[in-house]
Write a protein that holds these residues in place. Structure first.
Motif, PDB file in Angstrom:
ATOM      1  N   ASN A  44      11.392 -32.453 -10.796  1.00 10.95           N
ATOM      2  CA  ASN A  44      10.893 -33.561  -9.878  1.00 10.95           C
ATOM      3  C   ASN A  44      12.297 -33.327  -8.648  1.00 10.95           C
ATOM      4  O   ASN A  44      13.517 -33.655  -9.178  1.00 10.95           O
ATOM      5  CB  ASN A  44      11.088 -34.772 -10.341  1.00 10.95           C
ATOM      6  CG  ASN A  44      10.755 -35.963  -9.285  1.00 10.95           C
ATOM      7  OD1 ASN A  44      10.739 -35.519  -8.017  1.00 10.95           O
ATOM      8  ND2 ASN A  44      10.427 -37.037  -9.649  1.00 10.95           N
ATOM      9  N   ILE A  45      11.958 -32.609  -7.602  1.00  8.40           N
ATOM     10  CA  ILE A  45      13.038 -32.488  -6.524  1.00  8.40           C
ATOM     11  C   ILE A  45      13.288 -33.628  -5.834  1.00  8.40           C
ATOM     12  O   ILE A  45      14.400 -33.727  -4.925  1.00  8.40           O
ATOM     13  CB  ILE A  45      12.754 -30.992  -5.776  1.00  8.40           C
ATOM     14  CG1 ILE A  45      11.371 -31.464  -4.959  1.00  8.40           C
ATOM     15  CG2 ILE A  45      12.657 -29.853  -6.681  1.00  8.40           C
ATOM     16  CD1 ILE A  45      11.156 -30.326  -4.009  1.00  8.40           C
ATOM     17  N   PHE A  46      12.553 -34.632  -5.777  1.00  5.09           N
ATOM     18  CA  PHE A  46      12.684 -35.686  -5.068  1.00  5.09           C
ATOM     19  C   PHE A  46      13.740 -36.792  -5.530  1.00  5.09           C
ATOM     20  O   PHE A  46      14.404 -37.263  -4.740  1.00  5.09           O
ATOM     21  CB  PHE A  46      11.351 -36.768  -4.699  1.00  5.09           C
ATOM     22  CG  PHE A  46      10.325 -35.520  -4.346  1.00  5.09           C
ATOM     23  CD1 PHE A  46      10.376 -35.011  -3.018  1.00  5.09           C
ATOM     24  CD2 PHE A  46       9.303 -35.222  -4.901  1.00  5.09           C
ATOM     25  CE1 PHE A  46       9.485 -34.277  -2.440  1.00  5.09           C
ATOM     26  CE2 PHE A  46       8.193 -34.231  -4.408  1.00  5.09           C
ATOM     27  CZ  PHE A  46       8.478 -34.000  -3.146  1.00  5.09           C
ATOM     28  N   LEU A  47      13.692 -37.059  -6.913  1.00  3.87           N
ATOM     29  CA  LEU A  47      14.675 -37.962  -7.481  1.00  3.87           C
ATOM     30  C   LEU A  47      15.647 -37.401  -8.093  1.00  3.87           C
ATOM     31  O   LEU A  47      16.702 -38.554  -8.500  1.00  3.87           O
ATOM     32  CB  LEU A  47      13.796 -39.013  -8.437  1.00  3.87           C
ATOM     33  CG  LEU A  47      12.438 -39.589  -7.852  1.00  3.87           C
ATOM     34  CD1 LEU A  47      11.564 -40.137  -8.873  1.00  3.87           C
ATOM     35  CD2 LEU A  47      12.859 -40.595  -6.616  1.00  3.87           C
ATOM     36  N   LYS A  48      16.037 -36.205  -8.302  1.00  7.94           N
ATOM     37  CA  LYS A  48      17.079 -35.669  -8.957  1.00  7.94           C
ATOM     38  C   LYS A  48      18.182 -34.967  -8.172  1.00  7.94           C
ATOM     39  O   LYS A  48      17.260 -34.259  -7.220  1.00  7.94           O
ATOM     40  CB  LYS A  48      16.614 -34.955 -10.059  1.00  7.94           C
ATOM     41  CG  LYS A  48      15.920 -35.782 -11.189  1.00  7.94           C
ATOM     42  CD  LYS A  48      15.854 -34.772 -12.369  1.00  7.94           C
ATOM     43  CE  LYS A  48      14.827 -35.257 -13.479  1.00  7.94           C
ATOM     44  NZ  LYS A  48      14.635 -34.450 -14.462  1.00  7.94           N
ATOM     45  N   SER A  49      19.483 -34.998  -8.352  1.00  9.30           N
ATOM     46  CA  SER A  49      20.160 -34.188  -7.707  1.00  9.30           C
ATOM     47  C   SER A  49      20.476 -32.734  -8.328  1.00  9.30           C
ATOM     48  O   SER A  49      21.134 -31.965  -8.421  1.00  9.30           O
ATOM     49  CB  SER A  49      21.478 -34.615  -7.124  1.00  9.30           C
ATOM     50  OG  SER A  49      22.112 -35.230  -8.212  1.00  9.30           O
ATOM     51  N   LYS A  50      20.452 -33.182  -9.843  1.00 12.17           N
ATOM     52  CA  LYS A  50      20.583 -31.972 -10.875  1.00 12.17           C
ATOM     53  C   LYS A  50      19.319 -32.101 -11.932  1.00 12.17           C
ATOM     54  O   LYS A  50      18.599 -33.116 -12.086  1.00 12.17           O
ATOM     55  CB  LYS A  50      21.976 -32.382 -11.594  1.00 12.17           C
ATOM     56  CG  LYS A  50      23.002 -32.300 -11.017  1.00 12.17           C
ATOM     57  CD  LYS A  50      24.254 -32.635 -11.494  1.00 12.17           C
ATOM     58  CE  LYS A  50      25.173 -31.112 -11.317  1.00 12.17           C
ATOM     59  NZ  LYS A  50      25.857 -31.182 -12.312  1.00 12.17           N
TER      60      LYS A  50
END
Length: 172
Positions: A44-50
């Motif tokens: 999930n690229i929307f809710l995480k930075s890592k």
């Protein structure tokens, strides 16, 4: 075409992810590419930075504020198909239910594109295609945005005419 320092950092992060076994995939039906972990799981690229210890590229503000221009520059024609389709569908809902969904098209679509743009740009650069120049991208992006919105405008005008003139014909 030159890439900004911030975008270069985002692209480097994607390169590092790919070196660690991640993959970036795209399909004709996907609005933005998807990131798959080395274990084969969707990231999930929307809710995480890592993702674990791996840094993701994060949000692109330039793609948020200038979505049609950035999509044109990297020849992401799929954006215009999706944008036109959303406007067309929303025109039905707006006309029938008398609600305004403009905020969704003005905020949500560019927000999604802002998260996906670094991956789109990375895929485009890996394809070794040439970008469209900035001035041409501005003109073409605005023109294409207008063109793909025409069916939605037609639907809106049809329903306005239908609801405006239909009661008058019943009175005669």
């Amino acid at each position: 075409m030159d890439t900004s320092y911030q975008m270069k950092l985002k692209l480097d992060k994607i390169d590092n992810l790919v070196k660690k076994g991640y993959s970036v995939r795209t399909k004709e039906t996907n609005f933005i590419p998807i990131l798959i972990s080395p274990e084969g799981k969707f990231v999930n690229i929307f809710l995480k930075s890592k993702n674990g210890d791996d840094s993701l590229p994060r949000f692109s503000w330039i793609a948020f504020f200038f979505t049609p221009v950035m999509a044109t520059q990297i020849k992401d024609w799929k954006y215009f198909k999706i944008f036109g389709f959303v406007i067309f569908i929303f025109s039905f809902f707006e006309s029938i239910f008398k609600i305004d969904l403009t905020i969704l098209t003005a905020i949500v679509i560019p927000m999604l594109y802002g998260y996906g743009y670094p991956f789109q740009k990375w895929l485009f650069l890996k394809s070794n295609k040439e970008e469209i120049g900035t001035f041409a991208s501005i003109l073409l992006g605005l023109f294409l945005s207008f063109v793909v919105a025409i069916p939605g405008f037609i639907v809106s005008e049809f329903f306005k005419g239908l609801f405006l003139y239909a009661p008058l014909t019943l009175l005669n």
